[in-house]
Write a protein that holds these residues in place. Structure first.
Motif, PDB file in Angstrom:
ATOM      1  N   PHE A 231       0.838  -1.201   0.000  1.00  0.00           N
ATOM      2  CA  PHE A 231       0.000   0.000   0.000  1.00  0.00           C
ATOM      3  C   PHE A 231       0.872   1.250   0.000  1.00  0.00           C
ATOM      4  CE2 PHE A 231       0.760  -1.055   4.435  1.00  0.00           C
ATOM      5  CZ  PHE A 231       1.011   0.167   5.045  1.00  0.00           C
ATOM      6  N   ILE A 232       0.235   2.371  -0.289  1.00  0.00           N
ATOM      7  CA  ILE A 232       0.827   3.691  -0.144  1.00  0.00           C
ATOM      8  C   ILE A 232      -0.136   4.502   0.692  1.00  0.00           C
ATOM      9  CG2 ILE A 232      -0.139   4.427  -2.370  1.00  0.00           C
ATOM     10  CD1 ILE A 232       2.303   6.289  -2.656  1.00  0.00           C
ATOM     11  N   LYS A 246      -4.005   3.660  -0.400  1.00  0.00           N
ATOM     12  CA  LYS A 246      -4.326   2.911  -1.609  1.00  0.00           C
ATOM     13  C   LYS A 246      -3.519   1.615  -1.657  1.00  0.00           C
ATOM     14  CE  LYS A 246      -6.969   6.232  -3.208  1.00  0.00           C
ATOM     15  NZ  LYS A 246      -8.428   6.081  -3.379  1.00  0.00           N
ATOM     16  N   GLU A 247      -4.191   0.542  -2.014  1.00  0.00           N
ATOM     17  CA  GLU A 247      -3.481  -0.711  -2.227  1.00  0.00           C
ATOM     18  C   GLU A 247      -2.664  -0.626  -3.515  1.00  0.00           C
ATOM     19  OE1 GLU A 247      -3.699  -2.899   0.279  1.00  0.00           O
ATOM     20  OE2 GLU A 247      -5.011  -1.380   1.155  1.00  0.00           O
ATOM     21  N   ARG A 248      -1.547  -1.368  -3.565  1.00  0.00           N
ATOM     22  CA  ARG A 248      -0.648  -1.365  -4.724  1.00  0.00           C
ATOM     23  C   ARG A 248      -0.344  -2.800  -5.154  1.00  0.00           C
ATOM     24  NH1 ARG A 248       3.235   2.282  -5.939  1.00  0.00           N
ATOM     25  NH2 ARG A 248       4.965   0.818  -5.567  1.00  0.00           N
ATOM     26  N   PRO A 249      -0.488  -3.100  -6.450  1.00  0.00           N
ATOM     27  CA  PRO A 249      -0.171  -4.450  -6.947  1.00  0.00           C
ATOM     28  C   PRO A 249       1.317  -4.598  -7.260  1.00  0.00           C
ATOM     29  CG  PRO A 249      -1.032  -3.130  -8.730  1.00  0.00           C
ATOM     30  CD  PRO A 249      -1.055  -2.245  -7.521  1.00  0.00           C
ATOM     31  N   VAL A 250       2.159  -4.353  -6.245  1.00  0.00           N
ATOM     32  CA  VAL A 250       3.613  -4.299  -6.430  1.00  0.00           C
ATOM     33  C   VAL A 250       4.276  -5.078  -5.305  1.00  0.00           C
ATOM     34  CG1 VAL A 250       5.638  -2.799  -6.549  1.00  0.00           C
ATOM     35  CG2 VAL A 250       3.474  -2.043  -7.548  1.00  0.00           C
ATOM     36  N   THR A 284      -4.860  12.976  -3.341  1.00  0.00           N
ATOM     37  CA  THR A 284      -5.946  12.022  -3.134  1.00  0.00           C
ATOM     38  C   THR A 284      -5.534  10.564  -3.177  1.00  0.00           C
ATOM     39  OG1 THR A 284      -6.458  11.897  -5.501  1.00  0.00           O
ATOM     40  CG2 THR A 284      -7.524  13.673  -4.225  1.00  0.00           C
ATOM     41  N   GLY A 285      -4.349  10.269  -3.738  1.00  0.00           N
ATOM     42  CA  GLY A 285      -3.955   8.884  -3.953  1.00  0.00           C
ATOM     43  C   GLY A 285      -4.532   8.289  -5.213  1.00  0.00           C
ATOM     44  N   GLU A 286      -5.288   9.083  -5.995  1.00  0.00           N
ATOM     45  CA  GLU A 286      -5.840   8.583  -7.256  1.00  0.00           C
ATOM     46  C   GLU A 286      -4.709   8.227  -8.218  1.00  0.00           C
ATOM     47  OE1 GLU A 286      -8.349  10.216 -11.145  1.00  0.00           O
ATOM     48  OE2 GLU A 286      -7.998  11.517  -9.397  1.00  0.00           O
ATOM     49  N   GLU A 287      -4.817   7.072  -8.849  1.00  0.00           N
ATOM     50  CA  GLU A 287      -3.808   6.649  -9.814  1.00  0.00           C
ATOM     51  C   GLU A 287      -3.982   7.441 -11.102  1.00  0.00           C
ATOM     52  OE1 GLU A 287      -2.914   2.580 -12.175  1.00  0.00           O
ATOM     53  OE2 GLU A 287      -2.929   2.385  -9.971  1.00  0.00           O
ATOM     54  N   LEU A 288      -2.911   8.098 -11.555  1.00  0.00           N
ATOM     55  CA  LEU A 288      -2.942   8.878 -12.783  1.00  0.00           C
ATOM     56  C   LEU A 288      -2.562   8.021 -13.979  1.00  0.00           C
ATOM     57  CD1 LEU A 288      -1.272  12.161 -11.457  1.00  0.00           C
ATOM     58  CD2 LEU A 288      -3.714  11.645 -11.688  1.00  0.00           C
ATOM     59  N   TRP A 289      -1.503   7.219 -13.842  1.00  0.00           N
ATOM     60  CA  TRP A 289      -1.111   6.282 -14.881  1.00  0.00           C
ATOM     61  C   TRP A 289      -0.225   5.211 -14.272  1.00  0.00           C
ATOM     62  CZ3 TRP A 289       4.130   5.912 -15.325  1.00  0.00           C
ATOM     63  CH2 TRP A 289       4.901   7.045 -15.077  1.00  0.00           C
TER      64      TRP A 289
END
Length: 457
Positions: A231-232, A246-250, A284-289
């Motif tokens: 997460f971040i 936010k969860e992260r698939p990393v 916001t933690g919104e993913e931009l790309w």
């Protein structure tokens, strides 16, 4: 409070003319170009996280005449010092006694059980401290225990539980010790708040990513094991309360993120990773790309040139790749260019005036055109055979390289490789130095050094 380790990633997961001569002889600093020096170095890699100190003049030979002070630091820490005017801050970890029955959690990597042979530490108690020193005298002004007790996970045997570099905004200093918590102290050493962000499994090797300040937010990347719980998170720097997460698939990574304002009007938070490199809106933690990742251990800090984000890694393969910043959504394997030589396992690289400087583990420099990836030079060798963990820094019109055994070299910025000075601290150095005023602050395994005449020269 949950407990976990805090350690830099230096393990292997499966798989540095006459004017110069005179300056060296007299122990003088060479003149530099550009802006006035500042007396703040507030986070990992300094202002903006880019490793730039363009207006600074520091001694290029180190001896009793150029070392202002050195202060012993108890325990062990690989975090870099940070500086704000008359204060320099460091973190450290002190190992205690064995705790019967204490052990690290089980780990997986690639879906399979995993234990690194160099993992250790979870069977003992540990004390994590934050220290403030006076920049003029080197006196320890205060030393505060942030955490004391059992830790959640192991660390690498050559590393430390105090590896993330703290950050400061001039009012508070923010220290991150993995799942042992995040701590905010005021400049008088009073604890303002502490926060628990959860247990973070990093295959028994510990965390290495440093916290980043942006506006009123303190942002931390927490990637773990196979990535199922990565997460971040952004905390309110005033209270420690979570603003977004936010969860992260990393899978497990150790790279510190970079915040940049881009030409398309967006502010982007760039994060590195094995499976993906991802840009977020820091508010916001919104993913931009997102784009396909390094497929490598992700340790180095991202860099930016114009409309390109540049990501690097050095193990198990060597890769440098440039991704367009002005995109959105899933970019897949979109790349402006790729280069597959010249990078190291731990040290982050350096981008100055459109030239990208890469170092490998032995201190061999490569220079690329950051816009195109074209080679400017290859094979620029550090004067001695040695190894590196400290990252590259720009100091004035020089690149500073300092090796694990404390040898240092200054390399001229520009399109031709030239060693302009060579010196040595005489102690092992695994942490990246800080630059404030006309001083270097160098952390060795035993001491913190101030090299130079004063904070403003």
């Amino acid at each position: 409070m949950h407990r976990t380790s805090s350690s830099v990633a230096l393990l292997r997961i499966p798989g540095l003319v006459a004017i110069v001569a005179l300056a060296l002889t007299l122990g003088l600093a060479l003149p530099v170009h550009a802006a006035e020096p500042t007396d703040v170095w507030p986070q990992w890699r300094g202002p903006g996280g880019r490793g730039h100190a363009p207006g600074h003049t520091v001694p290029m030979t180190w001896d009793e005449s150029t070392i202002a002070w050195k202060t012993a630091i108890e325990g062990r820490g690989l975090s870099s010092p940070i500086v704000w005017e008359d204060r320099v801050f460091v973190t450290t970890a002190i190992e205690g006694e064995v705790i019967p029955g204490a052990a690290a959690p089980d780990h997986t990597l690639g879906g399979q059980p995993f234990r690194h042979p160099a993992s250790l530490g979870a069977d003992k108690s540990h004390t994590f401290k934050v220290l403030a020193l006076d920049t003029e005298s080197g006196e320890i002004v205060w030393s505060k225990t942030a955490y004391d007790g059992r830790v959640f996970d192991d660390r690498h045997s050559a590393s430390s539980y105090a590896s993330p570099t703290p950050a400061t905004d001039g009012e508070r200093v923010y220290a991150y010790f993995g799942s042992e918590g995040v701590y905010a102290y005021d400049f008088a050493g009073e604890l303002v708040w502490s926060a628990d962000i959860g247990d973070i499994k990093t295959v028994g090797l510990g965390v290495g990513t440093s916290p980043v300040l942006w506006g009123d937010l303190l942002i931390i990347v927490a990637d773990e094991d196979s990535g199922d719980q990565s997460f971040i998170v952004a905390l309110d720097k005033r209270t420690g309360k979570q603003v977004w997460r936010k969860e992260r698939p990393v899978q497990v990574s150790w790279g510190t993120p970079l915040v940049v304002d881009t030409a398309d009007g967006r502010t982007q938070l760039l994060t590195t990773g094995f499976e993906h490199v991802i840009s977020y809106d820091p508010a916001t933690g919104e993913e931009l790309w997102r784009a396909d990742g390094l497929q490598n251990n992700a340790i180095h800090m991202p860099m930016v040139h114009g409309k390109l984000a540049i990501f690097t890694s050095g193990y198990p393969e060597k890769i440098t790749m440039a991704i367009p910043l002005d995109k959105a959504g899933d970019l897949g394997d979109t790349r402006a260019w790729t280069y597959t030589k010249g990078t190291a396992y731990v040290p982050s690289n350096l981008l100055v005036d459109g030239l990208l400087y890469l170092t490998n583990d032995g201190g061999v420099l490569t220079c690329l055109d950051a816009a195109t990836g074209e080679v400017v030079y290859e094979g620029g060798r550090f004067p001695e055979r040695t190894r590196f963990m400290a990252s590259l820094l720009q100091v004035g019109d020089q690149i500073l390289m300092i090796s694990n055994d404390g040898q240092a070299a200054f390399i001229a910025l520009g399109r031709e490789f030239e060693v302009t000075a060579q010196t040595s601290l005489g102690e092992n150095v695994l942490a990246t130095p800080a630059v404030a005023g006309n001083r270097l602050y160098v952390r060795s395994e035993q001491h913190l050094y101030a090299i130079g005449p004063g904070t403003t020269g």
